[in-house]
Scaffold this active site. Structure first.
Site, short mmCIF file in Angstrom:
data_model
loop_
_atom_site.label_atom_id
_atom_site.label_comp_id
_atom_site.label_asym_id
_atom_site.label_seq_id
_atom_site.Cartn_x
_atom_site.Cartn_y
_atom_site.Cartn_z
N TYR A 144 49.60 39.50 57.13
CA TYR A 144 48.42 40.16 58.03
C TYR A 144 47.16 39.16 58.10
CZ TYR A 144 47.02 41.32 53.19
OH TYR A 144 46.64 41.53 51.74
N PRO A 145 46.84 39.49 59.31
CA PRO A 145 45.64 38.61 59.55
C PRO A 145 44.31 39.40 58.86
CG PRO A 145 46.04 39.80 61.32
CD PRO A 145 47.16 40.07 60.47
N HIS A 187 38.03 37.93 42.76
CA HIS A 187 39.32 38.09 43.59
C HIS A 187 40.37 37.32 42.96
CE1 HIS A 187 42.02 37.91 46.91
NE2 HIS A 187 41.98 36.38 46.72
N GLN A 200 50.39 33.99 47.03
CA GLN A 200 49.93 34.04 48.44
C GLN A 200 49.91 32.77 48.95
OE1 GLN A 200 45.42 34.39 48.47
NE2 GLN A 200 45.31 32.47 47.13
N SER A 239 37.07 42.46 48.99
CA SER A 239 38.06 42.98 49.86
C SER A 239 37.14 44.43 50.15
CB SER A 239 39.26 43.57 49.41
OG SER A 239 40.00 42.13 49.02
O1 76R Z 1 43.78 29.41 45.34
C1 76R Z 1 43.65 29.84 43.97
O2 76R Z 1 44.63 30.22 43.46
C2 76R Z 1 42.40 30.17 43.52
C3 76R Z 1 42.06 31.59 43.55
C4 76R Z 1 42.10 32.29 44.81
C5 76R Z 1 41.55 31.95 46.08
C6 76R Z 1 40.30 30.64 46.26
C7 76R Z 1 43.00 33.29 45.26
C8 76R Z 1 43.92 33.77 44.46
N1 76R Z 1 42.64 33.47 46.59
C9 76R Z 1 41.70 32.81 47.06
C10 76R Z 1 41.30 32.88 48.35
MN1 76R Z 1 43.72 35.37 47.36
N2 76R Z 1 44.39 36.59 48.45
C11 76R Z 1 43.98 37.36 49.72
C12 76R Z 1 44.76 38.62 49.76
O3 76R Z 1 44.47 42.26 50.86
C13 76R Z 1 43.39 41.83 50.52
O4 76R Z 1 42.39 42.41 49.85
C14 76R Z 1 43.12 40.53 50.78
C15 76R Z 1 44.29 39.57 51.02
C16 76R Z 1 45.48 38.83 48.82
C17 76R Z 1 46.38 39.89 48.51
C18 76R Z 1 45.58 37.69 47.97
C19 76R Z 1 46.00 37.45 46.66
N3 76R Z 1 42.35 34.93 49.21
C20 76R Z 1 41.62 33.69 49.30
C21 76R Z 1 41.18 33.75 50.76
C22 76R Z 1 40.38 32.54 51.27
C23 76R Z 1 38.77 33.15 51.51
C24 76R Z 1 37.83 31.85 51.83
O5 76R Z 1 38.26 30.76 51.67
O6 76R Z 1 36.93 32.07 52.53
C25 76R Z 1 41.71 34.95 51.42
C26 76R Z 1 41.50 35.25 52.63
C27 76R Z 1 42.40 35.63 50.38
C28 76R Z 1 43.03 36.72 50.56
N4 76R Z 1 44.83 35.50 45.95
C29 76R Z 1 44.92 34.71 44.58
C30 76R Z 1 45.99 36.40 45.79
C31 76R Z 1 46.52 36.10 44.89
C32 76R Z 1 48.26 36.87 44.48
C33 76R Z 1 46.15 35.30 43.99
C34 76R Z 1 46.65 34.35 42.74
C35 76R Z 1 47.06 33.05 43.07
C36 76R Z 1 48.39 32.86 43.79
O7 76R Z 1 49.41 33.67 43.55
O8 76R Z 1 48.58 31.84 44.63
#
Ligand code: 76R
Length: 286
Positions: free
Chosen positions: A177-178, A204, A217, A255
């Site tokens: 999803y975007p 997060h 992710q 979120s």
């Molecule tokens: O990269 C890393 O693992 C460090 C921690 C981390 C960052 C910086 C991380 C971990 N995320 C990061 C950035 Mn994420 N992520 C989402 C969603 O549905 C929602 O509410 C949001 C959608 C999910 C489900 C998710 C899962 N993450 C981000 C960013 C970039 C923001 C920016 O740069 O401004 C977005 C948009 C975003 C959204 N996050 C994790 C996860 C999971 C499962 C992790 C653990 C690490 C992994 O498994 O890769």
């Protein structure tokens, strides 16, 4: 200035479509037009199935570095394709090969999303990680603090590479999803100071990490490239983990207050032949 045409003598790096770091990514979704399919003769269908499978074969010559196909649940699409490569035209070539084959006239593209891999600016440096541990209660310089920091330092390179040139996890379930971060008066992510955004993204990240081994992710960035700011691709060992992680994250401030989401696509990883059988385009299933 010379126009950048084919055959221009400018050095390759000045006209390259390849990003200096990371890969181009396209998510593309399609349905089959049944009336067009019905109009194909058996030989055309058979050749169509062969070319469809060749276009989606990650091991085929000229295939993008990463290529995965999904059976998609619900009416939004019959199947989806995720392609990644440093060369954008290699990525886009998958779509054109699908359309150019004998099944092409029976394919209806329903959605696509163009983005680039990136390392989020909120992935902590080793120094930031060390500070964060102290804020969370570690004693600065203690053996356990030092061991954690050393561990992070030794993983950091691989972690950054895994985000720029991601391997696809061998898990059967995926969704895409975007999303945007909100820009509203009083709730504008982009007017928050970096330290505050970092704090929210650390919360997060902690939630995300608690799903380690169940969900991974892939965040790809589409600012300037497509209608939303990021593409979220999640792979899970089981579909209920997707529901659980997205629900859990709805309560994280990053979120709950700041995220806006586009359409969700849920899929089951499947090679081309399985997609065709499942969609009753070819194969034995009735
Ligand atoms: O990269 C890393 O693992 C460090 C921690 C981390 C960052 C910086 C991380 C971990 N995320 C990061 C950035 Mn994420 N992520 C989402 C969603 O549905 C929602 O509410 C949001 C959608 C999910 C489900 C998710 C899962 N993450 C981000 C960013 C970039 C923001 C920016 O740069 O401004 C977005 C948009 C975003 C959204 N996050 C994790 C996860 C999971 C499962 C992790 C653990 C690490 C992994 O498994 O890769």
């Amino acid at each position: 200035m010379q126009p950048a045409t084919h055959g221009s003598s400018a050095p390759a790096e000045e006209v390259s479509l390849e990003p200096s770091k990371g890969w181009h990514v396209t998510h593309a979704f399609y349905t089959f037009d049944r009336s067009r399919l019905a109009a194909l003769g058996p030989a055309e269908r058979e050749e169509g199935a062969r070319q469809f499978a060749a276009a989606l074969d990650p091991a085929a010559p000229g295939a993008p570095r990463r290529l995965q196909s999904w059976i998609v649940a619900g009416h939004k699409a019959d199947f989806g394709v995720v392609a990644m490569d440093p060369a954008p035209l290699v990525v886009e070539g998958v779509h054109q090969r699908l359309l150019a084959g004998p099944l092409g006239p029976a394919l209806v593209p329903t959605y696509s999303f163009v983005s680039l891999t990136e390392v989020s600016e909120y992935v902590p440096t080793v120094e930031q990680y060390a500070t964060r541990l102290v804020e969370e209660g570690e004693i600065a310089g203690s053996p356990s603090h030092q061991a954690k920091v050393r561990g992070y330092a030794s993983r950091e390179d691989a972690m950054r590479r895994a985000r720029m040139e991601p391997d696809l996890p061998p898990w059967p379930n995926a969704c895409f999803y975007p999303m945007n971060k909100k820009r509203e008066v009083g709730e504008n992510w982009f007017t928050l100071p970096f330290t505050e955004r970092s704090r929210l993204m650390a919360e997060h990240g902690r939630t995300g990490m608690s799903f380690g081994g169940r969900v991974t992710q892939l965040i790809t960035v589409s600012v300037g490239l497509d209608d939303w700011e990021w593409g979220v691709t999640l792979w899970a060992r089981r579909p209920d983990f997707l529901k659980e992680i997205v629900y859990t994250m709805r309560f994280d401030e990053a979120s709950a207050r700041y995220a806006e989401f586009g359409p969700f696509y849920t899929g089951y990883v499947a090679p081309a032949a399985e997609i065709l059988t499942h969609c009753r385009v070819s194969g034995a299933r009735g």
